[in-house]
Design an enzyme around this catalytic site. Structure first.
Site, mmCIF file in Angstrom:
data_model
loop_
_atom_site.group_PDB
_atom_site.id
_atom_site.type_symbol
_atom_site.label_atom_id
_atom_site.label_comp_id
_atom_site.label_asym_id
_atom_site.label_seq_id
_atom_site.Cartn_x
_atom_site.Cartn_y
_atom_site.Cartn_z
ATOM 1 C CG ASN A 9 -75.929 -22.700 -29.573
ATOM 2 O OD1 ASN A 9 -75.575 -21.940 -29.267
ATOM 3 N ND2 ASN A 9 -76.645 -24.173 -29.544
ATOM 4 C CE LYS A 11 -74.438 -26.739 -28.552
ATOM 5 N NZ LYS A 11 -74.780 -27.922 -27.864
ATOM 6 C CG HIS A 95 -80.566 -25.526 -28.145
ATOM 7 N ND1 HIS A 95 -80.091 -26.434 -26.831
ATOM 8 C CD2 HIS A 95 -79.552 -25.797 -29.061
ATOM 9 C CE1 HIS A 95 -79.057 -27.264 -27.209
ATOM 10 N NE2 HIS A 95 -78.562 -26.748 -28.873
ATOM 11 C CD GLU A 97 -76.730 -28.010 -25.402
ATOM 12 O OE1 GLU A 97 -76.100 -26.254 -25.544
ATOM 13 O OE2 GLU A 97 -76.260 -28.273 -25.902
ATOM 14 C CD GLU A 167 -79.738 -28.793 -32.711
ATOM 15 O OE1 GLU A 167 -79.151 -28.090 -33.122
ATOM 16 O OE2 GLU A 167 -79.858 -27.586 -31.303
ATOM 17 N N GLY A 173 -72.756 -33.489 -29.755
ATOM 18 C CA GLY A 173 -72.387 -33.024 -28.591
ATOM 19 C C GLY A 173 -71.567 -34.518 -28.438
ATOM 20 C CB SER A 213 -72.628 -35.286 -33.865
ATOM 21 O OG SER A 213 -72.134 -35.047 -32.413
HETATM 22 P P1 13P Z 1 -72.828 -29.938 -32.110
HETATM 23 O O1 13P Z 1 -73.147 -29.996 -33.543
HETATM 24 O O2 13P Z 1 -71.724 -29.640 -30.532
HETATM 25 O O3 13P Z 1 -73.452 -31.369 -31.712
HETATM 26 O O4 13P Z 1 -74.373 -29.258 -30.973
HETATM 27 C C1 13P Z 1 -75.285 -28.850 -31.646
HETATM 28 C C2 13P Z 1 -76.186 -27.830 -31.247
HETATM 29 O O5 13P Z 1 -76.779 -27.975 -29.676
HETATM 30 C C3 13P Z 1 -76.870 -26.547 -31.980
HETATM 31 O O6 13P Z 1 -77.698 -25.946 -31.419
#
Ligand code: 13P
Length: 255
Positions: A9, A11, A95, A97, A167, A173, A213
């Protein structure tokens, strides 16, 4: 019986030119094998360039979001049909976010899941608890609600293309990964809830990815868990070397 899916992803990162070059590198390293499914999810503006860059490889392209309607007055949004035009076959839905920053609720996420299925896109339904929810012992209740409400109206015979991504929000992150045992516990519960919805045979076939992560250093032990069927990777998917290394790890991991 479940093929690993390693998904990146990206982003809100990468211009179209940068995406093309990253996608090419991923295709060079991981795009000629069939043992593991590999998916990249660039931002909308880079989908066309990324799709062209992986066109003669086994890499699949996904979007990070979509609107449930097919067309209309939805300024700033994108429909399933627009995505399919760019060879998109998967779409991330719900997601964390999108849930937290853009206030998407389970009912809206459910509409997207249903619309994706109707429009021949494979939805990757993302679920996960916040740190506060985990600390107050609500993990199971929160994730079960996200699964049940997110998949409302999805019948057993539509289950095949559905992918789930667990997740934990506190691991996204932050550099804090769920331990393999913590992740496995939730993945096993998710499979049980899928079994309640669709029956055990369909639940056993559904892929449940871990995200938060994930990186080359911890991918092996996560993928080694019985109910972890791949990864949804953010930060470590933005470099071909680390992403391809995780595809390699998946190829080497036997269940
Ligand atoms: P990270 O791998 O940067 O923690 O992000 C995970 C994520 O949100 C994937 O959709």
């Amino acid at each position: 019986m479940r093929k690993f899916l390693i998904a990146g992803n990206w982003k809100m990162n990468k211009t179209a030119a940068e995406a093309a070059s990253l996608a090419k590198e991923i295709a060079l390293g991981a795009g000629q094998q069939h043992g593991v499914d590999v998916l990249i999810c660039p931002p909308f503006t880079a989908l066309a360039a990324a799709a062209r860059a992986v066109e003669s490889s086994t890499i699949k392209v996904g979007a990070q979001n979509m609107h449930p309607e097919t067309a209309g007055a939805f300024t700033g949004d994108i429909s399933a049909e627009m995505l399919r035009e760019h060879y998109v076959t998967f779409v991330l839905v719900g997601h964390s976010e999108r849930r937290s920053l853009f206030k998407e609720d389970d009912a809206f996420i459910n509409q997207k899941v249903l619309s994706a299925l109707k429009n021949r896109l494979r939805p990757v339904l993302c679920v996960g608890e916040t740190l506060e929810e985990r600390e107050s012992g609500e993990t199971a209740a929160v994730v079960e609600r996200q699964i049940r409400e997110g998949l409302a109206g999805v019948d057993k015979d539509q289950a095949d293309p559905v992918v789930i991504a667990y997740e934990p929000v506190w691991a996204i992150g932050t550099g804090k990964t769920a331990t393999p045992e913590q992740a496995q516990e939730v993945h096993a519960s998710i499979r049980k809830w899928l079994g309640d919805l669709w029956g055990d045979a369909a639940a056993r076939k559904t892929r449940i990815l871990y995200g938060g992560s994930m990186k080359p250093a911890n991918a092996g032990e996560l993928l080694g868990q019985p109910d972890i069927d791949g990864g949804l990777i953010g930060g470590a998917s933005l470099e071909a070397r680390s992403f391809n290394q995780m595809v390699e790890t998946a190829l080497e991991t036997k269940k």
